[in-house]
Scaffold this active site. Structure first.
Site, PDB file in Angstrom:
ATOM      1  N   GLU A   1       5.493   0.577  -2.208  1.00 15.67           N
ATOM      2  CA  GLU A   1       4.460   1.108  -1.311  1.00 15.67           C
ATOM      3  C   GLU A   1       3.101   0.986  -1.975  1.00 15.67           C
ATOM      4  OE1 GLU A   1       5.013   5.040   0.221  1.00 15.67           O
ATOM      5  OE2 GLU A   1       7.069   4.663   0.890  1.00 15.67           O
TER       6      GLU A   1
ATOM      7  N   GLU B   1      11.404   8.492  -2.692  1.00 18.45           N
ATOM      8  CA  GLU B   1      10.608   9.388  -3.530  1.00 18.45           C
ATOM      9  C   GLU B   1      11.333  10.703  -3.819  1.00 18.45           C
ATOM     10  OE1 GLU B   1       6.624   9.784  -2.061  1.00 18.45           O
ATOM     11  OE2 GLU B   1       6.211   7.639  -2.204  1.00 18.45           O
TER      12      GLU B   1
END
Length: 725
Positions: free
Chosen positions: A102, A33
């Site tokens: 995710e 991320e």
């Protein structure tokens, strides 16, 4: 970073773990991320992404590399989606597959917060929509959350449990219906595999204003063979009837139906037929049909408050060793502690004149410690006595204090409760105090505490003596008496025997305040009996509509965490050492060791549910079509490993009302309900019951859709003893 990543890749290769070596690793990830942070670093951020990608690819791992939430991932790195929903996500190149790295099936829990809960109907909807719209790979975050042992929880303020509302809970037990419903979901998607992997893309069909179908065919112009379809109703409120390939289907709101053969609905994300498991933390006692549930609860309640002897030793307030130093000014917390401990003592002396005392009395004011900003916990001591506490993440401190004439010891104890673990410039986040630190209210004006001498002491004496170790140490323990509690900044220890059996073990610290715990020298983690707000939880969780972490929360008005996982691998049969460090005062005599298990299972299945997905897997005929002849819905109950169904607490086939542990009969009820279910299930670890009138001796109410509701009790298949401190 390069040395570390190379070390890991080389290790995986040496151990023959990559898929091309016959191992299980099909994919690797570099960074996580970083795209959320990249803009804060300007051109250097962009350059770093390219460097990280080039470095990873140069290691010759032989499997694809991914970057999560990295829309500018270089050509040979797959950019992937993280989030609650990823069905609309597209990678930055048509040459890359659509990956969901995710899928957040819950969320983090903070001390004093409610417990997040993501309903499985919504979770299954998100997964089905992802594959419906061309997704290739999906990974749950988390499927098993586990525990933040020691001081590893981040946040800050994340609790010790990392349960995350995952399908497998912190103790390794199944969270039902989440686990069972997802199992059925993936079995249904697996039935669609021949069409999904053969088709280049889906055929899109508009079925209504908020309804749509995606059809996958091995041969778009061929027969129904190897044809699979997903029918979605994305309306958040209303069910819809749609026509697809000449056949009518009813779609509940916010749901997806899966048709592996483009005709028969095998699974709908909103129709849950998996059981609900009620997990308890209790003593493991021999149970028999002669002991009623109320009697059982009475015995357990009595045992949970009994304990053996405890010993105690006080933690010194302030300087406790020669390993301290004195400098002018306020130092940054982490630069001093190096994160070896949560605790940093700041000690100085303040001189108070008689004129100051008179000034305070005359003007009815009090001297006050003021700090522009502080994280996470501050304890203020005056002359060795705890005067006040402040809790928060970079909050202002205004703490009135009371001095006596002459020299006074002023001690500020700053504490961390987990470090910042997400965001930019983490190295600059720090801990302790920021801005001005001063004493206000003095006759001659404020005292700037950042310009005076401070003595610094890192950590607790008990920590550095390893007072929690099973080895001998220098601590001078004394017997604890009940009139010696509650006491702040105190160490306690006792010994206990491990509970019999194999059930997971929990330490009940609900009687304590805030501190840390160790078993046989292993750090269980931080504990804190801080209560969640009374409001904000819903009596009924409505799965419909987009999920966020404030939706469907639970545990309002209760301590965020009272049970702490103790792995059985850390225990011996007897004489297990339990050591507690307590900051704010608690009652160790009420601490107990308990077992976590699933004692109650419930399920509701109606005639309108679909036959079990496992039956569909065996129902393909030779030409690949599904056969639904003589297939009916079923209820499948099961206890956890090592347990059997001892009794059926409730059973009704007809129109039962309520939910698990609150079932009641409706106007329609088959008299044979209890006897049929008891005969099928009692004494077994699992059982199945067909949802048909014939099974229950006939139709109890014609023209009405019947439902079977059951509540069953599970007990260990062999008697076990109990454990107490």
């Amino acid at each position: 970073m390069q040395r570390f990543v190379k070390k890991i890749v080389d290790l995986m290769r040496e151990e023959m773990l990559f898929s091309w070596q016959g191992g299980p690793i099909i994919m690797l990830q570099i960074e996580n991320e970083y795209g959320n942070m990249e803009s804060s670093y300007g051109q250097q951020g962009k350059d770093y992404v390219k460097w990280a990608a080039s470095m990873a690819l140069g290691l010759g791992a032989g499997v694809p590399w991914v970057m999560c939430k990295q829309t500018d991932a270089p050509e040979n790195i797959i950019d992937a989606c993280n989030g609650y929903y990823c069905d609309g996500y597209k990678p930055n190149s048509y040459n890359k597959p659509t990956l969901w790295t995710e899928n957040w099936d819950g969320w983090y829990t903070t001390w004093g917060g409610r417990l997040p809960h993501r309903p499985v109907e919504d979770l299954a909807f998100a997964v089905a929509r992802f594959f419906q719209r061309g997704g290739s790979f999906m990974n749950y975050y988390m499927y098993f959350g586990g525990t933040n042992f020691g001081r590893t929880s981040g946040g800050p303020f994340y609790i010790t449990s990392y349960d995350y509302d995952a399908p497998i809970d912190e103790y390794g037990l199944l969270s039902e219906p989440k686990w069972g419903h997802l199992k059925d979901l993936h079995a249904a998607i697996k039935l669609c595999e021949p069409a999904l992997v053969a088709a280049d893309s889906a055929q899109y069909i508009k079925l209504g204003q908020n309804q749509e179908a995606h059809v996958y065919r091995a041969n778009r112009y061929g027969s129904q063979s190897n044809c699979s379809a997903f029918l979605a109703n994305i309306d958040e409120h209303t069910a819809a009837s749609v026509t697809f390939l000449g056949q009518s289907y009813t779609l509940p709101p916010w749901s997806v139906s899966i048709l592996p053969d483009c005709r028969n609905t095998v699974f709908n994300t909103a129709k849950v037929s998996s059981q609900t498991s009620i997990k308890t933390v209790e003593f493991s006692l021999p149970l028999s049909p002669n002991i009623s549930v109320p009697q059982q609860s009475m015995i357990e309640s009595k045992l949970s408050s009994t304990s053996k002897s405890w010993m105690t030793v006080k933690e010194p307030i302030g300087v406790w060793s020669e390993n301290n130093f004195t400098v002018q000014g306020i130092l940054e917390h982490l630069n001093v502690t190096k994160d070896y401990s949560d605790y940093l003592w700041h000690i100085t002396q303040i001189y108070v004149s008689d004129d100051d005392i008179s000034f305070w009395k005359t003007n009815e004011v009090r001297p006050t410690v003021t700090i522009d900003s502080m994280r996470d916990v501050l304890r203020v001591f005056i002359n060795g006595q705890l005067t006040g506490s402040v809790i928060g993440h970079w909050v202002k401190v205004v703490q009135p204090v009371q001095f006596q004439s002459g020299y006074n010891d002023l001690i500020l104890l700053s504490q961390t409760v987990g470090l910042q673990n997400y965001g930019t410039f983490l190295e600059k986040d720090g801990a302790g105090f920021r801005g001005q630190v001063k004493l206000t209210g003095f006759k001659n004006g404020d005292i700037d505490l950042s310009k005076i001498l401070w003595t610094y002491q890192v950590g607790l004496k008990g920590e550095f003596q390893q007072i929690y170790s099973i080895e001998e140490n220098e601590a001078e323990w004394t017997d604890l008496t009940r009139d010696g509690i509650p006491s702040t900044f105190t160490w306690y220890k006792t010994y206990f025997d491990a509970p019999d059996g194999i059930d997971p073990v929990a330490l009940d610290l609900g009687s304590m305040g805030k501190g840390q715990a160790w078993v046989n020298g292993h750090h269980i983690g931080r504990y804190w009996t801080v209560v969640a707000p009374k409001g904000g939880c819903q009596d009924t969780c409505d799965y419909r509509g987009a999920y966020n972490s404030d939706k469907c929360t639970t545990n309002c008005g209760n301590p965020t965490q009272t049970w702490y996982h103790v792995p059985r691998s850390w225990l011996q049969a007897s004489n297990n050492l339990l050591v507690i460090f307590e900051e704010t005062g608690g009652n160790p005599f009420e601490i107990s060791v308990k077992l976590r298990s699933t004692r109650i299972v419930c399920e509701q299945v109606s005639e309108s549910h679909y036959p079990p997905v496992r039956k569909w897997s065996n129902s393909y005929s030779v030409d690949g079509k599904l056969s639904i002849n003589k297939m009916a819905p079923e209820m499948h109950l099961h206890c956890q490993d090592g347990y059997i169904i001892s009794s059926i607490e409730f059973a009704s086939y007809g129109t039962p009302q309520g939910r698990c542990q609150k079932f009641s009969r409706g106007n329609c009820h088959a008299p044979m309900s209890l006897s049929v279910v008891s005969e099928a299930c009692q004494g077994k670890s699992s059982c199945s019951i067909g949802i048909t009138n014939a099974v229950f001796g006939g139709d109890p109410c014609r023209g009405i859709v019947k439902t079977l509701a059951v509540e069953a009790r599970c007990i260990p298949s062999s008697n076990t003893g109990f454990s107490q401190i």
